[in-house]
Structures are given as structure tokens and as C-alpha cells.
Design a protein around this motif. Structure first.
Motif, PDB file in Angstrom:
ATOM      1  N   HIS A   1     -59.393  75.447 -54.416  1.00  0.00           N
ATOM      2  CA  HIS A   1     -59.918  74.517 -55.430  1.00  0.00           C
ATOM      3  C   HIS A   1     -60.760  73.397 -54.835  1.00  0.00           C
ATOM      4  CE1 HIS A   1     -56.823  76.618 -57.786  1.00  0.00           C
ATOM      5  NE2 HIS A   1     -57.676  76.421 -58.758  1.00  0.00           N
TER       6      HIS A   1
ATOM      7  N   ASP B   1     -47.992  81.289 -65.298  1.00  0.00           N
ATOM      8  CA  ASP B   1     -48.323  80.212 -64.358  1.00  0.00           C
ATOM      9  C   ASP B   1     -47.037  79.881 -63.598  1.00  0.00           C
ATOM     10  OD1 ASP B   1     -46.816  78.730 -66.174  1.00  0.00           O
ATOM     11  OD2 ASP B   1     -48.450  77.405 -66.777  1.00  0.00           O
ATOM     12  N   SER B   2     -47.104  78.901 -62.700  1.00  0.00           N
ATOM     13  CA  SER B   2     -45.940  78.633 -61.840  1.00  0.00           C
ATOM     14  C   SER B   2     -44.726  78.217 -62.659  1.00  0.00           C
ATOM     15  CB  SER B   2     -46.265  77.528 -60.838  1.00  0.00           C
ATOM     16  OG  SER B   2     -47.462  77.817 -60.194  1.00  0.00           O
ATOM     17  N   LEU B   3     -44.941  77.448 -63.729  1.00  0.00           N
ATOM     18  CA  LEU B   3     -43.797  77.006 -64.535  1.00  0.00           C
ATOM     19  C   LEU B   3     -43.135  78.197 -65.219  1.00  0.00           C
ATOM     20  CD1 LEU B   3     -42.025  74.762 -65.685  1.00  0.00           C
ATOM     21  CD2 LEU B   3     -43.606  74.585 -67.613  1.00  0.00           C
TER      22      LEU B   3
ATOM     23  N   SER C   1     -53.584  73.880 -66.374  1.00  0.00           N
ATOM     24  CA  SER C   1     -52.964  74.928 -65.551  1.00  0.00           C
ATOM     25  C   SER C   1     -53.633  76.278 -65.828  1.00  0.00           C
ATOM     26  CB  SER C   1     -51.485  75.037 -65.890  1.00  0.00           C
ATOM     27  OG  SER C   1     -51.339  75.641 -67.163  1.00  0.00           O
ATOM     28  N   THR C   2     -53.256  77.280 -65.061  1.00  0.00           N
ATOM     29  CA  THR C   2     -53.854  78.612 -65.275  1.00  0.00           C
ATOM     30  C   THR C   2     -53.596  79.092 -66.700  1.00  0.00           C
ATOM     31  OG1 THR C   2     -51.853  79.584 -64.291  1.00  0.00           O
ATOM     32  CG2 THR C   2     -53.769  79.343 -62.858  1.00  0.00           C
TER      33      THR C   2
ATOM     34  N   SER D   1     -48.473  72.272 -62.478  1.00  0.00           N
ATOM     35  CA  SER D   1     -49.697  71.717 -63.076  1.00  0.00           C
ATOM     36  C   SER D   1     -49.551  71.585 -64.588  1.00  0.00           C
ATOM     37  CB  SER D   1     -50.893  72.598 -62.723  1.00  0.00           C
ATOM     38  OG  SER D   1     -50.640  73.923 -63.141  1.00  0.00           O
TER      39      SER D   1
ATOM     40  N   ASN E   1     -45.699  73.944 -55.271  1.00  0.00           N
ATOM     41  CA  ASN E   1     -46.404  74.545 -54.132  1.00  0.00           C
ATOM     42  C   ASN E   1     -45.966  73.838 -52.848  1.00  0.00           C
ATOM     43  OD1 ASN E   1     -47.782  75.118 -56.557  1.00  0.00           O
ATOM     44  ND2 ASN E   1     -49.685  75.540 -55.471  1.00  0.00           N
TER      45      ASN E   1
ATOM     46  N   PHE F   1     -43.919  80.429 -51.719  1.00  0.00           N
ATOM     47  CA  PHE F   1     -43.122  79.362 -52.329  1.00  0.00           C
ATOM     48  C   PHE F   1     -42.597  79.794 -53.703  1.00  0.00           C
ATOM     49  CE2 PHE F   1     -47.389  78.176 -53.936  1.00  0.00           C
ATOM     50  CZ  PHE F   1     -47.114  77.942 -55.287  1.00  0.00           C
ATOM     51  N   MET F   2     -43.316  80.668 -54.384  1.00  0.00           N
ATOM     52  CA  MET F   2     -42.870  81.145 -55.703  1.00  0.00           C
ATOM     53  C   MET F   2     -41.660  82.075 -55.542  1.00  0.00           C
ATOM     54  SD  MET F   2     -46.516  82.024 -57.461  1.00  0.00           S
ATOM     55  CE  MET F   2     -47.746  80.749 -57.716  1.00  0.00           C
TER      56      MET F   2
ATOM     57  N   HIS G   1     -59.124  73.715 -63.004  1.00  0.00           N
ATOM     58  CA  HIS G   1     -57.705  73.521 -62.687  1.00  0.00           C
ATOM     59  C   HIS G   1     -57.565  72.113 -62.081  1.00  0.00           C
ATOM     60  CE1 HIS G   1     -53.762  74.113 -60.853  1.00  0.00           C
ATOM     61  NE2 HIS G   1     -53.622  75.138 -61.668  1.00  0.00           N
TER      62      HIS G   1
ATOM     63  N   TYR H   1     -44.904  68.952 -56.004  1.00  0.00           N
ATOM     64  CA  TYR H   1     -45.509  70.082 -56.697  1.00  0.00           C
ATOM     65  C   TYR H   1     -44.737  71.312 -56.217  1.00  0.00           C
ATOM     66  CZ  TYR H   1     -49.744  72.673 -58.320  1.00  0.00           C
ATOM     67  OH  TYR H   1     -50.639  73.476 -58.976  1.00  0.00           O
TER      68      TYR H   1
ATOM     69  N   MET I   1     -52.915  84.939 -51.883  1.00  0.00           N
ATOM     70  CA  MET I   1     -52.527  85.686 -53.091  1.00  0.00           C
ATOM     71  C   MET I   1     -52.922  87.159 -52.922  1.00  0.00           C
ATOM     72  SD  MET I   1     -51.205  84.203 -55.880  1.00  0.00           S
ATOM     73  CE  MET I   1     -50.649  82.545 -56.286  1.00  0.00           C
TER      74      MET I   1
ATOM     75  N   GLU J   1     -56.129  71.073 -59.617  1.00  0.00           N
ATOM     76  CA  GLU J   1     -56.110  71.018 -58.145  1.00  0.00           C
ATOM     77  C   GLU J   1     -57.509  70.732 -57.596  1.00  0.00           C
ATOM     78  OE1 GLU J   1     -54.396  74.597 -56.509  1.00  0.00           O
ATOM     79  OE2 GLU J   1     -52.524  74.325 -57.586  1.00  0.00           O
TER      80      GLU J   1
ATOM     81  N   HIS K   1     -48.135  86.312 -60.800  1.00  0.00           N
ATOM     82  CA  HIS K   1     -48.908  85.089 -61.050  1.00  0.00           C
ATOM     83  C   HIS K   1     -50.338  85.464 -61.455  1.00  0.00           C
ATOM     84  CE1 HIS K   1     -51.257  81.434 -60.263  1.00  0.00           C
ATOM     85  NE2 HIS K   1     -50.169  80.844 -60.741  1.00  0.00           N
TER      86      HIS K   1
HETATM   87  P1  13P Z   1     -50.448  77.229 -61.990  1.00  0.00           P
HETATM   88  O1  13P Z   1     -50.470  78.690 -62.294  1.00  0.00           O
HETATM   89  O2  13P Z   1     -49.093  76.656 -62.209  1.00  0.00           O
HETATM   90  O3  13P Z   1     -51.510  76.481 -62.721  1.00  0.00           O
HETATM   91  O4  13P Z   1     -50.684  77.061 -60.396  1.00  0.00           O
HETATM   92  C1  13P Z   1     -51.859  77.352 -59.754  1.00  0.00           C
HETATM   93  C2  13P Z   1     -51.721  77.629 -58.307  1.00  0.00           C
HETATM   94  O5  13P Z   1     -52.506  77.246 -57.496  1.00  0.00           O
HETATM   95  C3  13P Z   1     -50.623  78.440 -57.855  1.00  0.00           C
HETATM   96  O6  13P Z   1     -50.736  78.620 -56.508  1.00  0.00           O
END
Ligand code: 13P
Ligand code: SF4
Length: 370
Positions: free
Chosen positions: A235, A64-66, A274-275, A164, A145, A88-89, A258, A143, A325, A260, A48
Motif C-alpha cells: 500500500h 477481510d481480517s475481521l 477495509s477490503t 481496518s 497484522n 499472522f492470520m 485501503h 493492528y 499472499m 493502509e 483472505h
Molecule cells: P483487511 O482485509 O482487514 O482490510 O486487511 C488488509 C490486509 O492488508 C491484510 O493483510
């Protein structure tokens, strides 16, 4: 996973030998490269964007998460997926990969403060009160997360996950299914997205799971969106004063955050996303432009280093990286890979099949629409 579940896992996690912290990092790096080479495509390491550089340098794919959910679902050849991200990922990756694949999280303590703000007991209790208050008019949406148990709850009730980068599309879909939407667990992403869709704040209620009560500026029965009162502790550290101070000092500054971050911060910013959107926007920006970024610090520092032709600041000058992280470090990564090379799987993430079945319904609804 809730804090108590995490603590339990913490006790179950084998302890990393002290020697890893005494070894020369260059030697650890060499071992990681050599184990990666030895395993070839039987070992896959997604990372990530919030991971530290000392770990990210080894990632086979960054996302990113997606994107991380999509690439986990499409990878069939890797026997071991060593996930450089948070719990969670890794749970999501486990649910989207085959039975022949094992997902490993190098440090089981890499949780997520936001995901911890909604546990399944609270969700079941809150849902009952929501049904009593609004009748059968609500579709739950979570979400990514969030724990696998919450994804399963959402899947069982016809809802879907979101990230996101697809929150608006998924919210629009949800509101075609039912009159109201319960958005878990990030109130800010939920509020920011719904507001962008033209839903006013007085049509949004907040559900406080601790007090077990609604907060609402307007008439509760008119609420279209019920926001779970959770937030990201990283955030949440951005505010409007940061924006005002930077705009005073650099009148031409562009501000990107972001979603969040709290609603009023998004309103005062120039862009949000998103990121991956943040990275793309900065990479495509004109040389010589000035930017402030409101997101996690490992990513902001990477963007500063990789874009020397732009002037880039963190929106909050005193920001720290996401501590969970950062649990994935060179030492834990090498330890889990050394064990794999010795034929031992440590720190495996597995989601029990009944939960995974229903959680996949929620994840698949999202993946089909993304
Ligand atoms: P994205 O990478 O999907 O924007 O998510 C950010 C995040 O906070 C992941 O924990
Ligand atoms: Fe969770 Fe926030 Fe860290 Fe992402 S940045 S893992 S949402 S605490």
C-alpha cells in the motif's frame, strides 16, 4: 513473526516435491475438490480477499481480517483449518480455535512485510522509553497484522487488537481507558484513523524503532497517539501523482483506497475502507461509473473481472500482487491437502499457550466490541 524467525521456519518447512510444479494444474484442482469432498466439514478453508483466484476458488468463506478472525472463532466442527492467507492470520486462527483443531498454512513463508516491522524485543525496548517519557499514560493497541507475541504484549497491558474495519471504534475505546495510545505496527492506518477522529497531525508522534527516537511536528508531551513506524510495502506504492493523473484523464472517476495507504493519498481520495468495504462499494456502485482502487492487485483484478458493468482501474498502473499472499498457490495448497489425506499434518501453525492466553485477551476485547 520476524524475518529471522521466518527464515528459521523456512528451513523447518518440508520441501514441496518438484513434481507439483510439473503436474497439470487441472489435475491438482481435481485432487483439491476431491479431498475437500472427502473431508466434508472436518476440513475448513477460509480465504483472505488478497488470495489468488487459483486458490480462492476453493475457499469455504472469503473475508477481510475481521471476518476471518470471527469465523475462525465460531467454527467448532472442522478438525483441520487450511488457512489461505498469511502467517499472522493463521496464528490468530490457531489462538481462536479449540485444542481439537489444527491450523495449517500451506506455505510457511507466507509472512507479512508490515508485521515484520515490529518484533517483540523492539516493542519491549520502545515501551520502556515511552513509559520513561510519558509515565503510565499509554494504552497499547495492535493492528492484527502483527505477531502473536505482540498481541500478547498488548493483551498483558490492557490493550486490544484492531483491524481496518473497526480501527476507529477500537481507538475511541482505547482513548477512554488511557490518555494516550500506542498504535502498532502500521503508522498509516493509525494516522488515517486518528485524523478521521479529529486528532490533528501535531498531536501524533511517530516512534522509530530503528533509531529509537520519536518524531513529532508538535510538542511531544501533547501527543495523544504514538504511531509505530511500520507500513505495508504494497500500500506504500500509491501516491498523490497517481490520483492526479487519473483525475486528469477521467474527470468523473471515483477513487477508493485501503487505509493502509499514506495519509495524503487518503485525503485526495473519495472513499477509504477495509477490503470488504472496497468490495461492497464497487458492487453497489451504479453501472457505467468509473473507479480507481488503491489496494492489492489480486483483489483489484477480481473486482475488474466481476464488475464488467463498471470501468475499473488500479490506482497505480504498475502495481503487483502482495508477494507473501501469493506464496499460497495451487501447488502448495494441493501438497498440504495431499499430506492430510495421507494422515500427515504439515506446516501446522501453533502458538505457545502462555503467549496465546494473553494474545486472546487482546483479540477477545476486539471481538466483543465488533
Ligand atoms: P483487511 O482485509 O482487514 O482490510 O486487511 C488488509 C490486509 O492488508 C491484510 O493483510
Ligand atoms: Fe502484509 Fe501488506 Fe501483504 Fe497485507 S498486503 S499481507 S499488510 S504486506
Amino acid at each position: 513473526m520476524s524475518i529471522s524467525e521466518l527464515l528459521e521456519q523456512d528451513l523447518q518447512q518440508a520441501t514441496i516435491p518438484e513434481s507439483y510444479h510439473e503436474e497439470d494444474p487441472a489435475e491438482l484442482e481435481e485432487r483439491v475438490w476431491s479431498i475437500k469432498e472427502r473431508f466434508g466439514n472436518k476440513l475448513y478453508m477460509p480465504g483472505h480477499h488478497y488470495q489468488k483466484d487459483e486458490v480462492m476458488q476453493f475457499a469455504d468463506d472469503r473475508g477481510d481480517s475481521l471476518k476471518l478472525a470471527q469465523i475462525s472463532a465460531s467454527n467448532k466442527e472442522a478438525k483441520y483449518i487450511v488457512f489461505c492467507g498469511v502467517h499472522f492470520m493463521a496464528e490468530t486462527a490457531d489462538m481462536l480455535t479449540g485444542n481439537h483443531q489444527k491450523v495449517i498454512l500451506p506455505d510457511l513463508r507466507a509472512g507479512c512485510a508490515m508485521a515484520d516491522m515490529a518484533n517483540i524485543d523492539q516493542v519491549r525496548k520502545g515501551w520502556k522509553i515511552m513509559q520513561d517519557t510519558f509515565g503510565d499514560t499509554i494504552l497499547p493497541m495492535t493492528y492484527v497484522n502483527s505477531t502473536a507475541a505482540i498481541k500478547a504484549f498488548v493483551g498483558r497491558h490492557g490493550g486490544a487488537t484492531n483491524t481496518s474495519s473497526n480501527a476507529q471504534k477500537m481507538m475511541e475505546w482505547a482513548l477512554e481507558q488511557k490518555e494516550r495510545l500506542l498504535f502498532l505496527p502500521d503508522q498509516h492506518l493509525g494516522r488515517n484513523t486518528a485524523y478521521d477522529m479529529g486528532i490533528p497531525l501535531d498531536k501524533m508522534a511517530v516512534w522509530d524503532p530503528r533509531e529509537e527516537q520519536f518524531e513529532c511536528e508538535g510538542n511531544l508531551q501533547d501527543a495523544k497517539i504514538i504511531l509505530w513506524k511500520g507500513f505495508c510495502t504494497v500500500h506504500d506504492k500509491f501516491n498523490v501523482n497517481h490520483i492526479e493523473a487519473l483525475r486528469k484523464k477521467h474527470p468523473d472517476i471515483n477513487i477508493i483506497v485501503h487505509p493502509e495507504v499514506p495519509w495524503e493519498v487518503v485525503r485526495e481520495s473519495d472513499y477509504d475502507g477495509s477490503t470488504s468495504t472496497i468490495i461492497e462499494t464497487i458492487e453497489n456502485a451504479e453501472p457505467g461509473t468509473t473507479w480507481a482502487i488503491g489496494t492489492e492487485m489480486n483483489l483489484v483484478n477480481r473486482l475488474i473481472n466481476e464488475n464488467p458493468d463498471k470501468e475499473i482501474y488500479s490506482l497505480n498502473p504498475f502495481m503487483c500482487p502482495c508477494l507473501t499472499m501469493n506464496r499460497i498457490d495451487l501447488q502448495h495448497l494441493t501438497w498440504s491437502l495431499d499430506k492430510l489425506a495421507q494422515g500427515e499434518v504439515i506446516n501446522q501453525i501453533t502458538v505457545e499457550e502462555d503467549t496465546a492466553h494473553y494474545a486472546r485477551l487482546a483479540l477477545d476485547r476486539m471481538l466483543e466490541m465488533s
